[in-house]
Design a protein around this motif. Sequence first.
Motif, short mmCIF file in Angstrom:
data_model
loop_
_atom_site.label_atom_id
_atom_site.label_comp_id
_atom_site.label_asym_id
_atom_site.label_seq_id
_atom_site.Cartn_x
_atom_site.Cartn_y
_atom_site.Cartn_z
N THR A 196 27.53 36.44 44.86
CA THR A 196 27.72 35.65 46.08
C THR A 196 28.15 36.63 47.14
N PHE A 197 29.19 37.34 46.81
CA PHE A 197 30.02 37.82 47.97
C PHE A 197 29.57 39.43 48.22
N ASP A 198 29.68 39.70 49.50
CA ASP A 198 29.21 41.06 49.94
C ASP A 198 30.31 42.00 49.93
N LYS A 199 31.37 41.70 50.25
CA LYS A 199 32.61 42.43 50.08
C LYS A 199 33.77 41.46 49.21
N ILE A 200 34.53 42.42 48.37
CA ILE A 200 35.62 41.73 47.54
C ILE A 200 36.77 42.54 47.76
N TYR A 201 37.40 42.23 48.35
CA TYR A 201 39.04 42.75 48.84
C TYR A 201 40.02 42.51 48.01
N CYS A 202 40.63 43.48 47.26
CA CYS A 202 41.74 43.31 46.14
C CYS A 202 43.01 43.55 46.87
N MET A 203 44.18 42.78 46.43
CA MET A 203 45.48 43.16 47.26
C MET A 203 46.12 44.37 46.34
N ASP A 204 45.80 44.59 45.19
CA ASP A 204 46.80 45.59 44.54
C ASP A 204 45.97 46.42 43.71
N ARG A 205 46.38 47.54 43.03
CA ARG A 205 45.69 48.49 42.32
C ARG A 205 45.12 47.79 41.11
N ALA A 206 46.11 46.85 40.40
CA ALA A 206 46.05 46.33 39.12
C ALA A 206 45.12 45.18 39.31
N MET A 222 27.60 36.95 56.31
CA MET A 222 28.42 37.82 55.57
C MET A 222 29.54 36.92 54.92
N LYS A 223 29.49 37.13 53.54
CA LYS A 223 30.32 36.38 52.63
C LYS A 223 31.69 37.44 51.96
N ILE A 224 32.92 37.05 52.24
CA ILE A 224 34.14 37.87 51.99
C ILE A 224 34.78 37.14 50.80
N LEU A 225 35.38 37.85 49.94
CA LEU A 225 36.29 37.15 48.73
C LEU A 225 37.61 38.09 48.86
N MET A 226 38.85 37.52 48.91
CA MET A 226 40.01 38.00 48.93
C MET A 226 40.55 37.52 47.59
N VAL A 227 40.99 38.58 46.83
CA VAL A 227 41.50 38.57 45.42
C VAL A 227 42.81 38.98 45.38
N CYS A 228 43.78 38.26 44.45
CA CYS A 228 45.31 38.48 44.16
C CYS A 228 45.35 38.21 42.66
N LEU A 229 46.37 37.97 42.13
CA LEU A 229 46.67 37.98 40.70
C LEU A 229 46.47 36.32 40.54
N GLY A 230 47.33 35.69 41.06
CA GLY A 230 47.09 33.96 40.77
C GLY A 230 46.33 33.35 41.71
N ASN A 231 46.37 33.76 43.12
CA ASN A 231 45.33 33.00 44.09
C ASN A 231 46.34 32.10 44.66
N ILE A 232 47.58 32.30 44.71
CA ILE A 232 48.47 31.15 45.47
C ILE A 232 49.31 31.79 46.50
N CYS A 233 49.40 33.14 46.74
CA CYS A 233 50.38 33.76 47.76
C CYS A 233 49.30 34.80 48.85
N ARG A 234 49.30 35.78 48.14
CA ARG A 234 48.38 36.94 48.87
C ARG A 234 46.81 36.52 49.44
N SER A 235 46.17 36.36 48.44
CA SER A 235 44.69 36.02 48.79
C SER A 235 44.26 34.54 49.63
N PRO A 236 45.21 33.92 49.39
CA PRO A 236 45.12 32.60 50.31
C PRO A 236 45.64 32.85 51.75
N LEU A 237 46.55 33.45 51.80
CA LEU A 237 46.82 33.86 53.17
C LEU A 237 45.89 34.83 53.83
#
Length: 149
Positions: free
Chosen positions: A75-85, A1-16
């Motif tokens: 590429t990814f099976d699941k894409i998880y977003c950190m906020d509604r925007a 399984m391939k998982i992608l974490m997404v936030c605005l700038g990819n320097i705080c929430r999604s890297p964590l």
Amino acid sequence: MKILMVCLGNICRSPLAEGIMKAKLPQNFFVDSAGTISMHEGKHPDTRAVKTASGHGINISEQKSRPITKGDFDTFDKIYCMDRAVHKEVISKAKNDEQRQKVLLFLEAAGNHENAEVPDPYWGDMKDFEEVFQLLDKGCDAIKNQILS
């Protein structure tokens, strides 16, 4: 399984979130992160995020920011977003319903429906980064349990 974490700038929430999830899942899983903007492209995570993760035995210092691409939907099976925007922006990039169904609000997917947004700690201090880490850690546990069950 391939998982992608997404936030605005990819320097705080999604890297964590990427680092935490990688630490929790077996090595046959692929976890990555991206942002909806390219402003920080090629840069390492915020030093406060690196320090917070390191304090929990997770090394995210080698990650590099990148914007989400149309190819990520294939590429990814699941894409998880950190906020509604972020969720709204990612959904807008999907080309069909199959791709849209891969895109989830991270905390909602983790079972937290009361406040389904991971706050952005960028304008805060170390306390804010620690609180976000704890929120992501609990969320990653819940998502891991769903995936592995």
